[in-house]
Design an enzyme around this catalytic site. Structure first.
Site, PDB file in Angstrom:
ATOM      1  N   ASP A   8       0.873  -1.162   0.000  1.00 57.92           N
ATOM      2  CA  ASP A   8       0.000   0.000   0.000  1.00 57.92           C
ATOM      3  C   ASP A   8       0.918   1.221   0.000  1.00 57.92           C
ATOM      4  O   ASP A   8       2.086   1.122   0.384  1.00 57.92           O
ATOM      5  CB  ASP A   8      -0.885  -0.030   1.252  1.00 57.92           C
ATOM      6  CG  ASP A   8      -1.765   1.197   1.377  1.00 57.92           C
ATOM      7  OD1 ASP A   8      -2.352   1.620   0.360  1.00 57.92           O
ATOM      8  OD2 ASP A   8      -1.861   1.737   2.496  1.00 57.92           O
ATOM      9  N   ARG A   9       0.449   2.376  -0.415  1.00 60.24           N
ATOM     10  CA  ARG A   9       1.320   3.551  -0.425  1.00 60.24           C
ATOM     11  C   ARG A   9       1.209   4.350   0.878  1.00 60.24           C
ATOM     12  O   ARG A   9       2.101   4.330   1.702  1.00 60.24           O
ATOM     13  CB  ARG A   9       1.027   4.450  -1.636  1.00 60.24           C
ATOM     14  CG  ARG A   9       2.170   5.471  -1.837  1.00 60.24           C
ATOM     15  CD  ARG A   9       1.813   6.574  -2.778  1.00 60.24           C
ATOM     16  NE  ARG A   9       0.998   7.570  -2.082  1.00 60.24           N
ATOM     17  CZ  ARG A   9       0.709   8.755  -2.569  1.00 60.24           C
ATOM     18  NH1 ARG A   9       1.118   9.110  -3.765  1.00 60.24           N
ATOM     19  NH2 ARG A   9      -0.038   9.603  -1.885  1.00 60.24           N
ATOM     20  N   ASP A  10       0.087   5.060   1.058  1.00 60.32           N
ATOM     21  CA  ASP A  10      -0.046   5.961   2.207  1.00 60.32           C
ATOM     22  C   ASP A  10      -0.089   5.161   3.500  1.00 60.32           C
ATOM     23  O   ASP A  10      -0.969   4.330   3.697  1.00 60.32           O
ATOM     24  CB  ASP A  10      -1.302   6.821   2.054  1.00 60.32           C
ATOM     25  CG  ASP A  10      -1.233   7.696   0.816  1.00 60.32           C
ATOM     26  OD1 ASP A  10      -0.219   8.373   0.619  1.00 60.32           O
ATOM     27  OD2 ASP A  10      -2.205   7.685   0.027  1.00 60.32           O
ATOM     28  N   THR A  50      -2.571   1.153  -4.577  1.00 64.17           N
ATOM     29  CA  THR A  50      -3.050   2.267  -3.755  1.00 64.17           C
ATOM     30  C   THR A  50      -4.381   2.843  -4.232  1.00 64.17           C
ATOM     31  O   THR A  50      -4.575   3.082  -5.426  1.00 64.17           O
ATOM     32  CB  THR A  50      -1.973   3.387  -3.690  1.00 64.17           C
ATOM     33  OG1 THR A  50      -2.439   4.463  -2.883  1.00 64.17           O
ATOM     34  CG2 THR A  50      -1.578   3.904  -5.058  1.00 64.17           C
ATOM     35  N   ASN A  51      -5.289   3.035  -3.292  1.00 60.95           N
ATOM     36  CA  ASN A  51      -6.512   3.795  -3.555  1.00 60.95           C
ATOM     37  C   ASN A  51      -6.134   5.270  -3.541  1.00 60.95           C
ATOM     38  O   ASN A  51      -5.429   5.716  -2.631  1.00 60.95           O
ATOM     39  CB  ASN A  51      -7.566   3.543  -2.479  1.00 60.95           C
ATOM     40  CG  ASN A  51      -8.205   2.177  -2.569  1.00 60.95           C
ATOM     41  OD1 ASN A  51      -8.069   1.464  -3.558  1.00 60.95           O
ATOM     42  ND2 ASN A  51      -8.930   1.799  -1.523  1.00 60.95           N
ATOM     43  N   ALA A  53      -8.530   8.150  -3.846  1.00 59.14           N
ATOM     44  CA  ALA A  53      -9.830   8.818  -3.960  1.00 59.14           C
ATOM     45  C   ALA A  53      -9.699  10.332  -4.022  1.00 59.14           C
ATOM     46  O   ALA A  53     -10.660  11.018  -4.401  1.00 59.14           O
ATOM     47  CB  ALA A  53     -10.733   8.421  -2.797  1.00 59.14           C
ATOM     48  N   ARG A 107     -10.963  -0.547  -6.621  1.00 62.91           N
ATOM     49  CA  ARG A 107     -10.827   0.071  -5.306  1.00 62.91           C
ATOM     50  C   ARG A 107     -10.793  -1.003  -4.220  1.00 62.91           C
ATOM     51  O   ARG A 107     -11.703  -1.822  -4.111  1.00 62.91           O
ATOM     52  CB  ARG A 107     -11.981   1.044  -5.056  1.00 62.91           C
ATOM     53  CG  ARG A 107     -11.892   1.767  -3.716  1.00 62.91           C
ATOM     54  CD  ARG A 107     -12.988   2.818  -3.586  1.00 62.91           C
ATOM     55  NE  ARG A 107     -13.032   3.363  -2.250  1.00 62.91           N
ATOM     56  CZ  ARG A 107     -12.198   4.291  -1.775  1.00 62.91           C
ATOM     57  NH1 ARG A 107     -11.259   4.776  -2.556  1.00 62.91           N
ATOM     58  NH2 ARG A 107     -12.294   4.723  -0.544  1.00 62.91           N
ATOM     59  N   ASP A 133      -1.867  -0.971   5.793  1.00 67.41           N
ATOM     60  CA  ASP A 133      -2.197  -0.438   7.118  1.00 67.41           C
ATOM     61  C   ASP A 133      -3.696  -0.279   7.329  1.00 67.41           C
ATOM     62  O   ASP A 133      -4.122   0.343   8.294  1.00 67.41           O
ATOM     63  CB  ASP A 133      -1.483   0.900   7.359  1.00 67.41           C
ATOM     64  CG  ASP A 133      -2.009   2.019   6.480  1.00 67.41           C
ATOM     65  OD1 ASP A 133      -2.503   1.730   5.356  1.00 67.41           O
ATOM     66  OD2 ASP A 133      -1.908   3.187   6.885  1.00 67.41           O
TER      67      ASP A 133
END
Length: 182
Positions: A8-10, A50-51, A53, A107, A133
């Site tokens: 995941d990114r963030d 990564t989402n 939005a 998503r 996370d």
């Protein structure tokens, strides 16, 4: 077939300040380069799932996200880490201001981005790892058939929102995840 480390990114690659889309707000999480170097030494290809939005919400556009992603990938390259591809979902099912407000199969918790990587790079998902996370990261990995799922505790993983996490390894930091890369 290849094995992959999906990130995941963030919150995993960068500190999650909320809708990070500018270089000056992008701070790498301590241990991310070490983790990726270890994974590469064990034969994993690395992909970002990564989402985003913030694109649907109009906070930034696809070009801004893609430029930041190119910069991020170059920073990994400086650390001898090759990122195979950054997969992102610009959609949100009901919040936003543009054509990206829609339901989709990419998503997270849907597995669409992972399945796209699997097809494009001949990935053996059962031999792969997903580190995220959020519960939606773990659900997307499970929905794709990834057995090794690592959840890094964050503000999104308080006890009140934990659902079925059977088969998920929980850690406090990326440094703790190092021992789970096999």
């Amino acid at each position: 077939m290849n094995k992959a480390l999906f990130l995941d990114r963030d919150g995993i690659i960068n500190i999650d300040h909320g809708y990070v889309h500018k270089i000056e707000n992008f701070e790498f999480v301590d241990g991310i380069f070490e983790l990726c170097q270890l994974a590469i030494s064990k034969g994993y290809q690395i992909f970002v799932i990564t989402n985003q939005a913030g694109i649907a919400r109009g906070y930034y556009d696809k070009q801004t996200f893609e430029a930041l992603s190119q910069w991020m990938v170059s920073k990994f390259e400086e650390q001898n880490v090759s990122i195979g591809k950054v997969y992102y979902c610009p959609h949100h099912p009901d919040k936003g201001v543009n054509e990206f407000v829609m339901s989709c199969d990419c998503r997270k918790p849907e597995p669409g981005m992972i399945m796209q990587a699997q097809q494009e790079y001949s990935i053996a998902l059962a031999d792969s790892i997903f580190i995220g996370d959020k519960i939606s990261d773990m659900q997307a990995a499970s929905n794709a058939g990834i057995e090794t799922r690592i959840l890094v505790d964050s503000r999104y993983t308080n006890e009140s929102n934990i659902v079925d996490l059977a088969g998920v390894s929980r850690v406090d930091s990326l440094k703790q995840a190092l021992g789970l890369i096999g």
